[in-house]
Structures are given as structure tokens and as C-alpha cells.
Enzyme design. Structure first.
Site, short mmCIF file in Angstrom:
data_model
loop_
_atom_site.label_atom_id
_atom_site.label_comp_id
_atom_site.label_asym_id
_atom_site.label_seq_id
_atom_site.Cartn_x
_atom_site.Cartn_y
_atom_site.Cartn_z
N SER A 66 12.12 51.20 -86.71
CA SER A 66 12.17 52.65 -86.98
C SER A 66 13.38 53.29 -86.31
O SER A 66 13.88 52.81 -85.29
CB SER A 66 10.91 53.33 -86.48
N1 SAH Z 1 6.86 49.95 -84.83
C1 SAH Z 1 7.85 49.18 -85.55
C2 SAH Z 1 8.09 49.73 -86.94
C3 SAH Z 1 8.15 48.64 -87.95
S1 SAH Z 1 8.10 49.15 -89.63
C4 SAH Z 1 9.14 49.11 -84.77
O1 SAH Z 1 9.32 49.86 -83.80
O2 SAH Z 1 9.98 48.26 -85.08
C5 SAH Z 1 6.35 49.13 -89.97
C6 SAH Z 1 5.62 47.84 -89.73
O3 SAH Z 1 4.27 48.02 -90.20
C7 SAH Z 1 6.17 46.62 -90.48
O4 SAH Z 1 6.43 45.60 -89.56
C8 SAH Z 1 5.04 46.24 -91.46
O5 SAH Z 1 4.94 44.86 -91.69
C9 SAH Z 1 3.82 46.78 -90.73
N2 SAH Z 1 2.65 47.04 -91.57
C10 SAH Z 1 2.60 47.49 -92.85
N3 SAH Z 1 1.32 47.61 -93.27
C11 SAH Z 1 0.52 47.22 -92.23
C12 SAH Z 1 -0.89 47.10 -92.03
N4 SAH Z 1 -1.78 47.41 -93.00
N5 SAH Z 1 -1.34 46.68 -90.83
C13 SAH Z 1 -0.47 46.35 -89.83
N6 SAH Z 1 0.88 46.44 -89.96
C14 SAH Z 1 1.37 46.85 -91.13
#
Ligand code: SAH
Length: 213
Positions: free
Chosen positions: A64
Site C-alpha cells: 500500500s
Molecule cells: N497490508 C499490505 C497490503 C497488501 S495489498 C501491505 O502493507 O503490503 C492487500 C492484500 O490483501 C494482498 O496481499 C491480498 O492478497 C490480500 N487479500 C485479499 N483478499 C483477502 C482475504 N479475503 N483475506 C486475506 N487477505 C486478502
């Protein structure tokens, strides 16, 4: 890759950019100044790590944008020892910010590849979330509930009821709601049955997906 004075200088500049964009929580800004974001990204992107931008981290996912991480963390109004659930571990950067603010963090990731990679990275870096879980964040983590705060780091078409029900009274759920674009919403649990909702600006996240398992 290493962390150097040059990197910490870039982090100070990034914190100033976040201040200009309206981030006011000094503890959150300190976390941005302290955490080596470049180490959470593939080495090819190192030069971009301290721009206020999201970047690909593999498996079609992104780390993010720093402003988004800071904004969501600020909305949680963390106190030390708070029990926090993060949905979407991804690169682990948001997790590291929560840990820097002394939260007890439970984090869920649905992509196996990222779950494995980031779990290993946490060990290497001595970041210690309470649990890193491979699973479906839609369901939250009933066995560890209730939480002082829940932060969803993917765009959610609606607000999962399970997450609302896993908040303590007084607890906060920070969740970007929407399909193509998301509105940042904050739900505060006022009583067992009442929630207060506040909405903030619009953001863009990768989608929260239901699990394939
Ligand atoms: N907090 C992360 C943001 C990653 S983007 C950071 O700081 O890098 C969002 C993430 O949510 C992705 O890795 C994606 O695979 C995950 N995601 C999507 N749907 C999800 C679900 N139902 N349960 C858990 N994770 C999920």
C-alpha cells in the site's frame, strides 16, 4: 539489501510529505521514519521505496501507498498492547507499522505465495506479530476475538459482518469499502448492538477476495 543513512534521510522526507498531506499522528510518523520500507519490496524497486506510491509485490498484489498506511493506522488510534487484526498481510509493511506502535498483531493473508514469503521475512527481520495466518480475512479470526481494532488493507465490496462482530465495545474497524474505488470507512462499536460510522476520502485498493480454499 541494507538499511543506510541515505535510506533514513529519504524516510524523513517521506514523513514530511505525509505531514503535508495531513497526517498528524506523531507516533505514526515516527514509524514511517523508522521502518526500512525498501526491504519490504523487491530489490528492483528500491529506488521507489520512499516515494508516496503503491508498488507491485508479486502475486498481483501491491504494498500500500505510505499515505494510505499512515491514514488507516491513524484512524485506529492505537494504544500500546492493543490487540489488532489486519486483513491482507501482503508485504508486511502495515504489520510492521502496527508493531512499531506496540500493538499485538494478528494478520491474515489469502495468497499462499505471499503468506510464505512474508512469514519468512518477518523472522529474518525479527518482526513478531502474534500470528500470521493463511486464510480468508472475510471471516476474521473468531478464535482470537474480540479485537481493539481491525484494519482491512484490501478493497471490500461490503463490510463483512464477521469483522463487525469481532470488535470490542469501543473497538474500531477501518475498512475501504467499494469495488473500483473505495471510501475509507471507520466503524466504532458503541455498544453490543450499536456502531457509529464515519467516512473519509476515496482510495484505491486491490480487491478483497473470497478464499479459493
Ligand atoms: N497490508 C499490505 C497490503 C497488501 S495489498 C501491505 O502493507 O503490503 C492487500 C492484500 O490483501 C494482498 O496481499 C491480498 O492478497 C490480500 N487479500 C485479499 N483478499 C483477502 C482475504 N479475503 N483475506 C486475506 N487477505 C486478502
Amino acid at each position: 539489501m541494507k538499511d543506510t543513512l541515505k535510506h533514513s534521510g529519504m524516510r524523513n522526507k517521506l514523513a514530511n510529505v505525509l505531514i503535508d498531506k495531513g497526517i498528524v499522528d506523531n507516533k505514526v510518523l515516527d514509524a514511517v521514519r523508522a521502518i526500512p520500507r525498501h526491504l519490504f519490496m523487491d530489490s528492483g524497486f528500491e529506488g521507489h521505496a520512499y516515494q508516496d506510491k503503491a508498488f507491485p509485490i508479486g502475486a498481483d498484489q501491491t504494498i500500500s501507498q505510505p499515505y494510505t498506511v499512515a491514514f488507516q493506522t491513524q484512524l485506529l488510534e492505537l494504544k500500546p498492547n492493543y490487540k489488532i487484526l489486519e486483513i491482507g498481510t501482503g508485504s508486511g509493511y502495515q504489520t510492521a507499522v502496527l508493531l512499531h506502535l506496540k500493538a499485538r498483531v494478528y494478520t491474515i493473508e489469502r495468497q499462499l505465495q505471499l503468506f510464505k514469503k512474508t512469514s519468512i521475512f518477518f523472522k529474518k527481520m525479527s518482526y513478531r506479530p502474534k500470528k500470521v495466518i493463511f486464510g480468508d480475512g472475510y471471516k476474521g479470526l473468531p478464535e482470537e476475538a474480540p479485537f481493539d481494532g481491525i484494519v482491512v488493507t484490501a478493497g471490500s465490496p461490503e463490510v463483512p459482518k464477521a469483522l463487525m462482530s469481532q470488535l470490542k465495545v469501543g473497538g474500531r474497524l477501518v475498512i475501504p469499502v467499494g469495488v473500483n474505488e473505495q471510501v475509507m470507512a471507520l466503524y466504532t462499536r458503541k455498544t453490543a448492538t450499536e456502531f457509529e460510522k464515519k467516512e473519509y476520502g476515496s482510495f484505491r485498493f486491490v480487491p478483497l477476495l473470497a478464499n479459493k480454499n
